[in-house]
Design an enzyme around this catalytic site. Sequence first.
Site, PDB file in Angstrom:
ATOM      1  CD  GLU A  54     -46.769  81.480  80.736  1.00  0.00           C
ATOM      2  OE1 GLU A  54     -48.008  81.312  80.702  1.00  0.00           O
ATOM      3  OE2 GLU A  54     -46.242  82.607  80.843  1.00  0.00           O
ATOM      4  CG  ASN A  76     -51.677  81.971  80.141  1.00  0.00           C
ATOM      5  OD1 ASN A  76     -51.693  81.957  81.371  1.00  0.00           O
ATOM      6  ND2 ASN A  76     -50.559  82.031  79.449  1.00  0.00           N
ATOM      7  CG  ASP A 115     -43.575  83.048  90.241  1.00  0.00           C
ATOM      8  OD1 ASP A 115     -43.574  83.851  91.198  1.00  0.00           O
ATOM      9  OD2 ASP A 115     -44.548  82.895  89.498  1.00  0.00           O
TER      10      ASP A 115
HETATM   11  C1  GLP Z   1     -48.000  86.402  87.438  1.00  0.00           C
HETATM   12  C2  GLP Z   1     -47.399  85.499  88.536  1.00  0.00           C
HETATM   13  C3  GLP Z   1     -48.420  84.538  89.062  1.00  0.00           C
HETATM   14  C4  GLP Z   1     -49.725  85.295  89.258  1.00  0.00           C
HETATM   15  C5  GLP Z   1     -50.303  85.643  87.924  1.00  0.00           C
HETATM   16  C6  GLP Z   1     -51.521  86.551  87.971  1.00  0.00           C
HETATM   17  O1  GLP Z   1     -47.316  86.363  86.245  1.00  0.00           O
HETATM   18  N1  GLP Z   1     -46.232  84.794  88.186  1.00  0.00           N
HETATM   19  O2  GLP Z   1     -47.952  83.938  90.260  1.00  0.00           O
HETATM   20  O3  GLP Z   1     -50.643  84.503  89.949  1.00  0.00           O
HETATM   21  O4  GLP Z   1     -49.321  86.136  87.046  1.00  0.00           O
HETATM   22  O5  GLP Z   1     -51.161  87.871  88.233  1.00  0.00           O
HETATM   23  P1  GLP Z   1     -52.156  88.945  88.791  1.00  0.00           P
HETATM   24  O6  GLP Z   1     -52.485  88.529  90.181  1.00  0.00           O
HETATM   25  O7  GLP Z   1     -51.388  90.232  88.747  1.00  0.00           O
HETATM   26  O8  GLP Z   1     -53.333  88.937  87.904  1.00  0.00           O
END
Ligand code: GLP
Length: 249
Positions: free
Chosen positions: A143, A136, A67
């Site tokens: 989402e 979430n 992403d």
């Molecule tokens: C982000 C990314 C995801 C990631 C998730 C968890 O928003 N777009 O690809 O897996 O949220 O993030 P983190 O690893 O910082 O907890």
Amino acid sequence: MKLIEVKDYQEMSQVAADYLLSKVKESDKLTLGLATGGTPQGLYEALINDHNKNRTSYQHVSSFNLDEYIGLSGKHPNSYYHYMNDHLFKHIDIDSENTHIPSGKAVDLEKECEAYDEKIRLHGGIDLQILGIGSNGHIGFNEPGTPFESNTHIVELAESTREANARYFDSIDEVPAQAITMGISSIMKSKEILLLVSGEAKQVAMKKLVEGEISENFPASILNRHEHVTVIADQEALAMVKGLELLNR
Ligand code: GLP
């Protein structure tokens, strides 16, 4: 879904790195799906350490990131393009021509989405997809409510996701409202998936993933339908899971 239970973040990162490195070493051609966020940082550090020590080569490796924020150029320090260069690509010998990240600055974003899935297809699909999980249940930036059939698409970020990611920005107002993400269907087409889960903040998500129903309201639940998923989770993340036997099935 197979579970590898580890002690802590450090062990999760090392076990994931060893797994990924075994694939890098045994393949003549490998296409990785890569994630950003806090979770895979330790994995990338371990890959860099290995590269410095053992010179493991990535010349035969291509990558597709999950992403990117819409509106941030690759130069923006919070863009995922910047993150990937900073945390991994510039430290190893992967050819930058072989690394792919959706562009959040494309003039025609719809076209960018279609072209991204097509590029993955032309590469023969993703061999190993690395995933983190949002509290979430989001994967990539899919989402809750995202259709399971979705391909790469544009999303409105949930407020909870913007809040969670605000720690990387000066204020929440600077967190983009939209992103471009590989869809659930794009992710599910990967031949193999490695999901990394660490820490207290992921306890509820981990419990829902293992014990909850498969529903678009909790995007990661779809992983229960994939034939080749390995979850590497640490003890803190697993603290609320009662049915550990539900994994490894
Ligand atoms: C982000 C990314 C995801 C990631 C998730 C968890 O928003 N777009 O690809 O897996 O949220 O993030 P983190 O690893 O910082 O907890």
